[in-house]
Design a protein around this motif. Structure first.
Motif, mmCIF file in Angstrom:
data_model
loop_
_atom_site.group_PDB
_atom_site.id
_atom_site.type_symbol
_atom_site.label_atom_id
_atom_site.label_comp_id
_atom_site.label_asym_id
_atom_site.label_seq_id
_atom_site.Cartn_x
_atom_site.Cartn_y
_atom_site.Cartn_z
ATOM 1 N N VAL A 147 19.652 8.045 42.905
ATOM 2 C CA VAL A 147 20.632 9.017 43.382
ATOM 3 C C VAL A 147 19.980 10.049 44.289
ATOM 4 N N TYR A 148 20.814 10.619 45.121
ATOM 5 C CA TYR A 148 20.473 11.804 45.902
ATOM 6 C C TYR A 148 20.916 13.033 45.110
ATOM 7 N N PRO A 149 20.252 14.172 45.319
ATOM 8 C CA PRO A 149 19.313 14.472 46.395
ATOM 9 C C PRO A 149 17.865 14.104 46.118
ATOM 10 N N ASN A 220 10.728 -2.739 47.955
ATOM 11 C CA ASN A 220 11.898 -3.574 48.211
ATOM 12 C C ASN A 220 12.660 -3.011 49.413
ATOM 13 N N PRO A 221 12.896 -3.796 50.456
ATOM 14 C CA PRO A 221 13.638 -3.270 51.608
ATOM 15 C C PRO A 221 15.069 -2.896 51.260
ATOM 16 N N LEU A 222 15.602 -3.461 50.164
ATOM 17 C CA LEU A 222 16.925 -3.073 49.682
ATOM 18 C C LEU A 222 16.747 -2.014 48.598
ATOM 19 N N ASN A 223 16.953 -0.770 48.959
ATOM 20 C CA ASN A 223 16.810 0.325 47.998
ATOM 21 C C ASN A 223 17.759 1.429 48.444
ATOM 22 N N GLN A 224 18.981 1.378 47.922
ATOM 23 C CA GLN A 224 20.039 2.273 48.398
ATOM 24 C C GLN A 224 20.428 3.293 47.329
ATOM 25 N N PRO A 225 20.005 4.550 47.495
ATOM 26 C CA PRO A 225 20.482 5.595 46.577
ATOM 27 C C PRO A 225 21.909 6.016 46.936
ATOM 28 N N PHE A 226 22.544 6.726 46.012
ATOM 29 C CA PHE A 226 23.898 7.234 46.220
ATOM 30 C C PHE A 226 23.995 8.651 45.675
ATOM 31 N N TYR A 227 24.882 9.423 46.247
ATOM 32 C CA TYR A 227 25.311 10.634 45.563
ATOM 33 C C TYR A 227 26.209 10.197 44.418
ATOM 34 N N PHE A 228 26.210 10.973 43.351
ATOM 35 C CA PHE A 228 26.998 10.591 42.177
ATOM 36 C C PHE A 228 28.473 10.415 42.534
ATOM 37 N N HIS A 229 29.011 11.301 43.364
ATOM 38 C CA HIS A 229 30.427 11.184 43.700
ATOM 39 C C HIS A 229 30.702 9.901 44.478
ATOM 40 N N GLU A 230 29.712 9.418 45.231
ATOM 41 C CA GLU A 230 29.883 8.154 45.946
ATOM 42 C C GLU A 230 29.949 6.986 44.962
ATOM 43 N N PHE A 231 29.067 7.005 43.974
ATOM 44 C CA PHE A 231 29.076 5.933 42.984
ATOM 45 C C PHE A 231 30.404 5.908 42.229
ATOM 46 N N MET A 232 30.882 7.076 41.825
ATOM 47 C CA MET A 232 32.140 7.108 41.073
ATOM 48 C C MET A 232 33.319 6.693 41.952
#
Length: 505
Positions: A147-149, A220-232
């Protein structure tokens, strides 16, 4: 990096306590949901690797059913061999492309740990689709992700590692060079500079990270974090709401500045996602173990002390003084895990904490703990007084859970607190000791076997040897390894294993 890289360079086998159905059931219970009984649960793990996480669960829950799928075939084959050696018939491991998965059945608990941020978007969507299709009405799904930040800072270092590692071919060299680069960069800065502290923190993390985890996570070239609100926002269309975090302490309020506390208090109390998102900003959180439940489930806004009364309690606790008197109002200090301590003069709580310490690693139901504490403390036992004592004890235990001072459990572990005449360590641990120096306990925690006597002794504890036989067999190895086998040393090791939840009945 394709998924088949896990065949060529394995991810380390491990058990993750936060993913255990008992942890998920505890958090669901505290927030007002009645989950499936852990003893008879149905568990699905997506991206299970060699299945060791599921295997360690299934070993302690013979009445449950555990299914794992993974794209890589080599880890699945290794996991099937583990199951055959342990004689486990309640684990089913399949090599399967998640995108091709059809109806997998219904499950009480679904786990996707270390997967969501490391796969492309179609696979992430499929993870949520599988959860929506296969999770029981009162089920709990765990999805962990970056997750971000917090990951903004980590991405800075990860980008430099990717550039440098691209100059090398072999995974081992990529790993070695990545660690060396970050350490070099950290040591090249002035110690007082913020950049030095950031790099030094990451260098230390990488030095303590296993090779397999570094290769498959950070490189891993695939490593995508998210903000919590994006995940929800991704989970909600599939019928899910936020339940809690599997990391228990993350669900309890921390102490912030008065200004921050005032700002949090102004947030809409009904907007749980916004509240959690601002907490991530305050904490600079970098990883989440999010628990989801269906939107029609009656999730309470806060953890309820009344719900504590439905659970079992355990605690590795000892009073600071051997003659602690639960009947007095004199304050007593109690020591807990990792140097923690509390002070209380509440007779009922003092009696409860002393009793939990004598029972460890076993647990006790809240009702039995309350009964014992009232009796030992001499507290009034009329119905009205008992009700007040129950409410007070439940609230105090909940606070201590948030401080990581004790544990709540939804079921009784198959552990013993005293070594018997022919002690037996779990077959899980004996299997691991053939190749590594750490083992998985019956609490699903990792126990490092760094003492030669303990390591040698553990391999012999299959329940067929008494102490005289153990001592005789250890004598020959002792001369080679340089340790001494005395009655006292043997007994100390056995009791250490018991307290580490390694011995079974």
């Amino acid at each position: 990096m394709s998924a088949t890289s896990y065949d060529a360079f394995p991810y380390p086998s491990s058990a993750y306590p936060r993913t255990h159905p008992d942890r998920l059931a505890v958090m669901a219970t505290l927030y007002g949901i009645d989950p499936a009984p852990v003893e008879r649960c149905r568990v699905l793990e997506l991206g299970c690797g060699d299945g060791w996480n599921l295997i360690s669960m299934a070993y302690g829950l013979p009445g449950g059913e555990f299914t794992g799928i993974d794209l890589a075939s080599t880890p699945i084959e290794r996991g099937i061999a583990f199951c055959q050696e342990l004689g486990l018939r309640n684990v089913h491991l399949r090599q399967l492309d998640l995108l091709e998965a059809g109806d997998l059945g219904e499950f009480d608990y679904i786990i996707a740990h270390g997967l969501y941020s490391w796969v492309p978007e179609p696979v992430r969507r499929k993870i949520l689709e599988v959860c929506a299709r296969s999770l029981a009405r009162n089920g709990v799904a765990l999805i962990s992700y970056n997750v971000y930040p917090g990951n903004h800072l980590r991405e800075l270092v990860r980008g430099m590692m990717h550039y440098h590692a691209a100059h090398f071919v072999r995974p081992e060299e990529k790993i070695r060079q990545s660690r060396a680069l970050v350490r070099f960069l950290a040591d090249s800065q002035e110690p007082r500079e913020l950049y030095h502290h950031l790099l030094d923190q990451e260098a230390k993390r990488l030095e303590n990270y296993s090779d397999g985890a570094l290769f498959h996570d950070d490189l891993n070239p695939l490593n995508q974090p998210f903000y919590f609100h994006e995940f929800m926002a991704q989970a909600a269309p599939h019928g899910f709401q936020f339940l809690a975090e599997a990391e228990v302490s993350d669900n309890f309020a921390r102490h912030y500045s008065p200004r921050a506390e005032a700002a949090l208090a102004e947030l809409d109390p009904n907007d749980l996602v916004a509240h959690e998102q601002y907490l991530d900003f305050l904490r600079c959180r970098g990883f989440r173990h999010t628990l989801l439940c269906r939107q029609d489930q009656p999730r309470q806004k806060e953890m309820s002390p009344e719900r504590v009364m439905l659970l079992r309690i355990a605690g590795e606790i000892r009073p600071a003084t051997a003659d602690a008197d639960p009947r007095s109002l004199t304050p007593e200090i109690f020591h807990g895990p990792e140097g923690s301590q509390i002070e209380t003069n509440d007779p009922v709580l003092k009696a409860a904490l002393v009793h939990l310490g004598t029972l460890w690693p076993e647990c006790i139901s809240f009702s039995d703990l309350l009964e014992h504490a009232i009796t030992v403390s001499g507290a009034p036992s009329d119905p009205e007084s008992r009700s007040r004592a129950a409410e007070s004890l439940a609230a105090e235990l909940l606070q201590l859970l948030g401080a990581a001072f004790l544990e709540f459990r939804a079921h009784r572990l198959p552990v013993v607190r005293q070594p018997g005449a022919t002690p037996r360590i779990s077959a899980l641990a004996r299997l691991q000791l053939r190749v590594v120096h750490f083992v998985t306990s019956l609490r699903q925690s990792t126990v490092v076997m760094d003492d030669p006597l303990g390591h040698a002794l553990a391999r012999l504890l299959d329940g067929s040897r008494d102490r005289a036989m153990l001592k005789a067999e250890l004598a020959s190895e002792a001369a080679e390894s340089g340790f001494t086998v005395t009655d006292e040393a043997l007994e100390t090791s056995l009791h250490k294993f018991a307290r580490a939840a390694l011995l079974e009945g």
